[in-house]
Scaffold this motif. Structure first.
Motif, PDB file in Angstrom:
ATOM      1  N   ARG A  19       0.853  -1.184   0.000  1.00 37.77           N
ATOM      2  CA  ARG A  19       0.000   0.000   0.000  1.00 37.77           C
ATOM      3  C   ARG A  19       0.885   1.230   0.000  1.00 37.77           C
ATOM      4  N   LEU A  20       0.725   2.030  -1.036  1.00 34.27           N
ATOM      5  CA  LEU A  20       1.450   3.290  -1.136  1.00 34.27           C
ATOM      6  C   LEU A  20       0.594   4.407  -0.537  1.00 34.27           C
ATOM      7  N   SER A  21       1.269   5.356   0.089  1.00 34.71           N
ATOM      8  CA  SER A  21       0.604   6.533   0.635  1.00 34.71           C
ATOM      9  C   SER A  21       1.281   7.784   0.105  1.00 34.71           C
ATOM     10  N   CYS A  22       0.506   8.828  -0.020  1.00 35.92           N
ATOM     11  CA  CYS A  22       1.044  10.111  -0.474  1.00 35.92           C
ATOM     12  C   CYS A  22       0.335  11.216   0.287  1.00 35.92           C
ATOM     13  N   ALA A  23       1.089  11.943   1.078  1.00 39.97           N
ATOM     14  CA  ALA A  23       0.522  13.007   1.896  1.00 39.97           C
ATOM     15  C   ALA A  23       0.882  14.364   1.313  1.00 39.97           C
ATOM     16  N   GLY A  65      -8.808  -4.432 -11.274  1.00 37.51           N
ATOM     17  CA  GLY A  65      -9.040  -5.655 -10.521  1.00 37.51           C
ATOM     18  C   GLY A  65      -7.957  -5.992  -9.522  1.00 37.51           C
ATOM     19  N   ARG A  66      -6.822  -5.306  -9.607  1.00 41.14           N
ATOM     20  CA  ARG A  66      -5.712  -5.583  -8.684  1.00 41.14           C
ATOM     21  C   ARG A  66      -5.367  -4.395  -7.796  1.00 41.14           C
ATOM     22  N   PHE A  67      -5.491  -3.197  -8.346  1.00 39.31           N
ATOM     23  CA  PHE A  67      -5.121  -1.981  -7.615  1.00 39.31           C
ATOM     24  C   PHE A  67      -6.385  -1.205  -7.226  1.00 39.31           C
ATOM     25  N   LEU A  80      -2.691   3.973  -2.660  1.00 41.48           N
ATOM     26  CA  LEU A  80      -2.795   3.015  -3.743  1.00 41.48           C
ATOM     27  C   LEU A  80      -2.558   1.633  -3.152  1.00 41.48           C
ATOM     28  N   GLN A  81      -3.615   0.860  -3.047  1.00 39.18           N
ATOM     29  CA  GLN A  81      -3.522  -0.511  -2.582  1.00 39.18           C
ATOM     30  C   GLN A  81      -3.240  -1.388  -3.790  1.00 39.18           C
ATOM     31  N   MET A  82      -2.147  -2.114  -3.738  1.00 36.45           N
ATOM     32  CA  MET A  82      -1.730  -2.942  -4.868  1.00 36.45           C
ATOM     33  C   MET A  82      -1.699  -4.402  -4.429  1.00 36.45           C
TER      34      MET A  82
END
Length: 121
Positions: A19-23, A65-67, A80-82
């Protein structure tokens, strides 16, 4: 000064998740559409996922379907959940904040510094 700070990248095995995060800081997050892009070595930067002010989402075909992209306006953060990651997902992932010009706001476009995602066994 407006800043986008990404986190959550790393090394993961095929089939794994990240899981990517961007603040965002220094501006009003809720006025921006947010996107995640990626760039693999020798390739052009491509849009992976996008979420607008209303929460409408778009994905590149390879990510459908994946992200999953989401935003939390209170935390000024986009995620972004991958899932089901593949070696071809290996790239530097960049966060983008874009605001078109309106009667109230000036246009603006900001990029994060990028976070490396490597999918390998």
């Amino acid at each position: 000064q407006v800043q986008l700070v990404e986190s959550g990248g790393g090394l993961v095995q095929p089939g794994g998740s990240l899981r990517l995060s961007c603040a965002l800081s220094g501006s009003i997050f809720s006025t921006y559409t947010m996107g995640w892009y990626r760039q693999a070595p020798g390739m052009q930067r491509e849009l992976v996922a996008h979420i607008d002010l209303s929460g409408n989402r778009n994905y590149v075909d390879s990510a459908k379907g994946r992200f999953a992209i989401s935003r939390d306006n209170d935390k000024k953060t986009v995620y972004l959940q991958m899932n089901s990651l593949k070696p071809e997902d290996t790239a530097v992932y960049y966060c983008n904040a874009n605001r078109p010009r309106t009667a109230i706001w000036t246009s603006a476009d900001y990029w994060g510094q990028g976070t490396q995602v490597t999918v390998s066994s």
